[in-house]
Design a protein around this motif. Sequence first.
Motif, PDB file in Angstrom:
ATOM      1  N   ALA A 111       0.709  -1.488  -0.084  1.00 12.96           N
ATOM      2  CA  ALA A 111       0.463   0.316   0.160  1.00 12.96           C
ATOM      3  C   ALA A 111       0.459   1.434  -0.398  1.00 12.96           C
ATOM      4  O   ALA A 111       2.011   1.097   0.506  1.00 12.96           O
ATOM      5  CB  ALA A 111      -1.473  -0.198   1.474  1.00 12.96           C
ATOM      6  N   PRO A 112       0.193   2.039  -1.159  1.00  5.87           N
ATOM      7  CA  PRO A 112       1.260   3.785  -0.684  1.00  5.87           C
ATOM      8  C   PRO A 112       0.466   3.916   0.554  1.00  5.87           C
ATOM      9  O   PRO A 112       0.516   3.949   2.112  1.00  5.87           O
ATOM     10  CB  PRO A 112       0.225   4.551  -1.402  1.00  5.87           C
ATOM     11  CG  PRO A 112      -0.824   4.036  -1.479  1.00  5.87           C
ATOM     12  CD  PRO A 112      -1.026   2.580  -1.468  1.00  5.87           C
ATOM     13  N   PRO A 113       1.751   5.142   1.212  1.00 11.52           N
ATOM     14  CA  PRO A 113       1.160   5.109   2.900  1.00 11.52           C
ATOM     15  C   PRO A 113       0.304   5.812   2.879  1.00 11.52           C
ATOM     16  O   PRO A 113       0.141   6.037   3.825  1.00 11.52           O
ATOM     17  CB  PRO A 113       2.390   6.816   2.247  1.00 11.52           C
ATOM     18  CG  PRO A 113       3.302   6.617   0.730  1.00 11.52           C
ATOM     19  CD  PRO A 113       2.619   5.776   0.154  1.00 11.52           C
ATOM     20  N   ASN A 114      -0.586   7.171   2.270  1.00 15.12           N
ATOM     21  CA  ASN A 114      -2.225   7.303   2.338  1.00 15.12           C
ATOM     22  C   ASN A 114      -2.499   6.426   2.762  1.00 15.12           C
ATOM     23  O   ASN A 114      -4.068   6.300   3.094  1.00 15.12           O
ATOM     24  CB  ASN A 114      -2.963   8.066   1.379  1.00 15.12           C
ATOM     25  CG  ASN A 114      -2.849   7.392   0.103  1.00 15.12           C
ATOM     26  OD1 ASN A 114      -2.163   6.932  -0.504  1.00 15.12           O
ATOM     27  ND2 ASN A 114      -3.558   7.854  -0.948  1.00 15.12           N
ATOM     28  N   ILE A 115      -2.453   5.048   1.863  1.00 13.79           N
ATOM     29  CA  ILE A 115      -3.352   3.698   2.512  1.00 13.79           C
ATOM     30  C   ILE A 115      -3.554   3.528   3.900  1.00 13.79           C
ATOM     31  O   ILE A 115      -3.726   2.547   4.506  1.00 13.79           O
ATOM     32  CB  ILE A 115      -3.898   2.602   1.462  1.00 13.79           C
ATOM     33  CG1 ILE A 115      -4.100   3.528   0.229  1.00 13.79           C
ATOM     34  CG2 ILE A 115      -3.987   1.292   1.935  1.00 13.79           C
ATOM     35  CD1 ILE A 115      -5.900   3.853   0.243  1.00 13.79           C
ATOM     36  N   LEU A 116      -1.323   2.848   3.696  1.00  9.41           N
ATOM     37  CA  LEU A 116      -0.796   2.283   4.230  1.00  9.41           C
ATOM     38  C   LEU A 116      -1.335   3.016   6.291  1.00  9.41           C
ATOM     39  O   LEU A 116      -1.689   2.060   7.440  1.00  9.41           O
ATOM     40  CB  LEU A 116       0.715   2.105   4.794  1.00  9.41           C
ATOM     41  CG  LEU A 116       1.610   1.381   5.516  1.00  9.41           C
ATOM     42  CD1 LEU A 116       1.426   0.272   5.589  1.00  9.41           C
ATOM     43  CD2 LEU A 116       3.087   2.396   5.525  1.00  9.41           C
ATOM     44  N   LYS A 117      -1.310   4.331   6.449  1.00  7.46           N
ATOM     45  CA  LYS A 117      -1.954   4.819   7.138  1.00  7.46           C
ATOM     46  C   LYS A 117      -2.678   4.125   8.367  1.00  7.46           C
ATOM     47  O   LYS A 117      -3.154   3.738   9.025  1.00  7.46           O
ATOM     48  CB  LYS A 117      -2.060   6.201   6.928  1.00  7.46           C
ATOM     49  CG  LYS A 117      -2.580   6.953   8.227  1.00  7.46           C
ATOM     50  CD  LYS A 117      -3.066   8.492   8.163  1.00  7.46           C
ATOM     51  CE  LYS A 117      -3.650   9.061   7.026  1.00  7.46           C
ATOM     52  NZ  LYS A 117      -3.983  10.409   6.835  1.00  7.46           N
ATOM     53  N   HIS A 118      -3.914   3.967   7.536  1.00  5.79           N
ATOM     54  CA  HIS A 118      -5.035   3.280   7.320  1.00  5.79           C
ATOM     55  C   HIS A 118      -4.892   1.830   7.824  1.00  5.79           C
ATOM     56  O   HIS A 118      -5.897   1.093   8.850  1.00  5.79           O
ATOM     57  CB  HIS A 118      -6.011   3.745   6.932  1.00  5.79           C
ATOM     58  CG  HIS A 118      -6.966   4.909   5.989  1.00  5.79           C
ATOM     59  ND1 HIS A 118      -7.246   5.444   7.095  1.00  5.79           N
ATOM     60  CD2 HIS A 118      -6.117   5.528   5.492  1.00  5.79           C
ATOM     61  CE1 HIS A 118      -7.380   6.758   6.763  1.00  5.79           C
ATOM     62  NE2 HIS A 118      -6.635   6.434   5.273  1.00  5.79           N
ATOM     63  N   VAL A 119      -3.744   1.172   7.753  1.00  5.76           N
ATOM     64  CA  VAL A 119      -4.310  -0.146   7.383  1.00  5.76           C
ATOM     65  C   VAL A 119      -3.431  -0.435   9.104  1.00  5.76           C
ATOM     66  O   VAL A 119      -3.801  -1.678   9.898  1.00  5.76           O
ATOM     67  CB  VAL A 119      -3.606  -0.769   6.350  1.00  5.76           C
ATOM     68  CG1 VAL A 119      -3.035  -2.234   6.993  1.00  5.76           C
ATOM     69  CG2 VAL A 119      -3.269  -1.434   5.267  1.00  5.76           C
ATOM     70  N   VAL A 120      -1.984  -0.023   9.780  1.00  2.80           N
ATOM     71  CA  VAL A 120      -1.467   0.164  10.360  1.00  2.80           C
ATOM     72  C   VAL A 120      -2.965   0.518  11.728  1.00  2.80           C
ATOM     73  O   VAL A 120      -2.788  -0.003  12.606  1.00  2.80           O
ATOM     74  CB  VAL A 120      -0.061   1.289  11.000  1.00  2.80           C
ATOM     75  CG1 VAL A 120       0.730   1.448  12.187  1.00  2.80           C
ATOM     76  CG2 VAL A 120       0.516   0.803   9.850  1.00  2.80           C
ATOM     77  N   GLY A 121      -3.060   1.911  11.047  1.00  2.00           N
ATOM     78  CA  GLY A 121      -3.756   1.876  12.176  1.00  2.00           C
ATOM     79  C   GLY A 121      -4.850   0.977  12.325  1.00  2.00           C
ATOM     80  O   GLY A 121      -5.443   0.737  13.823  1.00  2.00           O
ATOM     81  N   GLN A 122      -5.718  -0.181  11.883  1.00  2.00           N
ATOM     82  CA  GLN A 122      -6.564  -1.202  11.992  1.00  2.00           C
ATOM     83  C   GLN A 122      -6.047  -2.051  13.351  1.00  2.00           C
ATOM     84  O   GLN A 122      -6.138  -2.683  13.846  1.00  2.00           O
ATOM     85  CB  GLN A 122      -7.039  -2.039  10.841  1.00  2.00           C
ATOM     86  CG  GLN A 122      -8.237  -0.903  10.336  1.00  2.00           C
ATOM     87  CD  GLN A 122      -8.587  -0.539  10.860  1.00  2.00           C
ATOM     88  OE1 GLN A 122      -8.874   0.749  11.732  1.00  2.00           O
ATOM     89  NE2 GLN A 122      -9.805  -1.178  11.474  1.00  2.00           N
ATOM     90  N   PHE A 123      -4.366  -2.365  12.939  1.00  2.00           N
ATOM     91  CA  PHE A 123      -3.818  -3.479  13.437  1.00  2.00           C
ATOM     92  C   PHE A 123      -3.261  -3.115  15.055  1.00  2.00           C
ATOM     93  O   PHE A 123      -3.612  -3.527  16.126  1.00  2.00           O
ATOM     94  CB  PHE A 123      -2.612  -3.773  12.920  1.00  2.00           C
ATOM     95  CG  PHE A 123      -2.028  -4.766  11.469  1.00  2.00           C
ATOM     96  CD1 PHE A 123      -2.309  -5.759  12.573  1.00  2.00           C
ATOM     97  CD2 PHE A 123      -2.104  -4.543  10.198  1.00  2.00           C
ATOM     98  CE1 PHE A 123      -1.760  -6.754  11.322  1.00  2.00           C
ATOM     99  CE2 PHE A 123      -1.959  -4.576   9.637  1.00  2.00           C
ATOM    100  CZ  PHE A 123      -1.945  -6.402   9.685  1.00  2.00           C
ATOM    101  N   SER A 124      -3.234  -1.297  15.042  1.00  5.12           N
ATOM    102  CA  SER A 124      -2.839  -0.363  16.370  1.00  5.12           C
ATOM    103  C   SER A 124      -4.425  -1.190  17.337  1.00  5.12           C
ATOM    104  O   SER A 124      -3.991  -0.713  18.266  1.00  5.12           O
ATOM    105  CB  SER A 124      -2.528   0.658  16.337  1.00  5.12           C
ATOM    106  OG  SER A 124      -3.859   1.274  16.018  1.00  5.12           O
ATOM    107  N   LYS A 125      -5.255  -1.324  16.681  1.00  6.88           N
ATOM    108  CA  LYS A 125      -6.740  -1.701  17.487  1.00  6.88           C
ATOM    109  C   LYS A 125      -6.801  -3.025  17.549  1.00  6.88           C
ATOM    110  O   LYS A 125      -7.549  -3.328  18.648  1.00  6.88           O
ATOM    111  CB  LYS A 125      -8.082  -0.874  16.644  1.00  6.88           C
ATOM    112  CG  LYS A 125      -7.805   0.727  16.235  1.00  6.88           C
ATOM    113  CD  LYS A 125      -9.178   0.805  15.057  1.00  6.88           C
ATOM    114  CE  LYS A 125      -8.943   2.047  14.759  1.00  6.88           C
ATOM    115  NZ  LYS A 125     -10.021   2.553  13.528  1.00  6.88           N
TER     116      LYS A 125
END
Length: 513
Positions: free
Chosen positions: A402-416
């Motif tokens: 994923a590009p950075p603008n999508i990666l942010k949401h992915v990592v956010g879900q893992f952090s939840k």
Amino acid sequence: MVAELATRPQNIETLQNAGVMSLLRPLLLDVVPTIQQTAALALGRLANYNDDLAEAVVKGDILPQLVYSLAEQNRFYKKAAAFVLRAVGKHSPQLAQAIVDCGALDTLVICLEDFDPGVKEAAAWALGYIARHNAELSQAVVDAGAVPLLVLCIQEPEIALKRIAASALSDISKHSPELAQTVVDAGAIAHLAQMILNPDAKLKRQVLSALSQVAKHSVDLAEMVVEAEIFPVVLTCLKDKDEYVKKNASTLIREIAKHTPELSQLIVNAGGVAAVIDCLGSCKGNIRLPGIMMLGYVAAHSENLAMAVIISKGVPQLSVCLSEEPEDHIKAAAAWALGQIGRHTPEHARAVAVTNTLPVLLSLYMSAESSEDLQVKSKKAIKNILQKCTYLPALEPFLYDAPPNILKHVVGQFSKVLPHDSKARRLFVTSGGLKKVQEIKAEPGSLLQEYINSINNCYPEEIVSKLFPKIQIYALLGDLREILDQKRSNKYYSPGYSDTLLQRVDSYQPLTN
């Protein structure tokens, strides 16, 4: 001879260059009726060919003569004259306005009351072609008193007349709620609804189109269409052999579904969602488009309606459309619909994610060949689904692609998810996901850095410590032999240490911020 030659496109330019327009005009006043009729037929065929020839009819001052004769002559001439008006009016609003300006509408409306069905048909066709351009022209047709007579025409026994009258009502209705209301007030809905099961495919196309054009404008108009008891009858049209009957039936259901959750629920209760999904599987291309959008509208209204689409196996069918269809605008509609389904809860998002749709959406978003609309809708769908998705196996590939603008949401879900799921934490280590997160370069203080810190807080310090750079975390359960041979003396590399670390991961209590 000219009328015969005008039926073949290759002859048109030659006839135009020969100046036949000016030669035909006087023949409209010939003493022999058949010459008058054939001259009008020839003019109609020429005007039908392109807007230049249609304009030549207007500039040649032929329209006033036609209008005069339309009121006075026999049925054969009336049909030919109405054909010329239709052929001129179809090309542009300006040419249609020229017909209105010469007083043709009143005469055409009178022709709707003619004894001969062919004259009625020709007049209805001309009125429909004028009305289709814009609201002003459509209002002029309404003001001339055409609508009640068109409603009478759809009740006539002749199939061809029914088709053209239904088409004209569709063209009048499409521009505004007020114009559609005029058609409703004339009692058209009940008569149109009765013709949904007519065996003639072309008539069904026009009937479904007219009902769609009425229903699209407002909740009240859509409810009036529904109250004519079109369900479940209209669902049979989704299985019709004629592709355009299928398309128009899907369009009608879409125009009703988009307004309110209650109307969508009514469609679900009637079996409409399952019927549309079956229809999507039996057709291709633009025929699919209204059905795809209808599923998106239904799913957008509420969690329960989105779940109804999921239960009816809508997600796999939309995924097929997303992958199969070559046209970007159809892919964009499928991407939008999938985003509407997945945006409600983790359960909805998982239903989309397990179909392996997310990687397809990502590739469409990243592709330089995708249209701007497809890229925007794919990105929005990915974001909608990711923000609810807790199904980590579907998310992990995005860490790599994923590009950075999508990666942010992915990592956010893992952090939840990771702080509350010990099995997921262990799997995240062994699959290499944690290592990948450590490699992400995030701006200090950024939201992405906060997400990474939250993930790191889920693990013992030595797992994420910079003191431990030489072990690749994904190898903790696997091939450590080479490193062990080199670093026997270091406690981090002693036999069984990987198992010890994983036991610590299992028993570790995540830190909370």
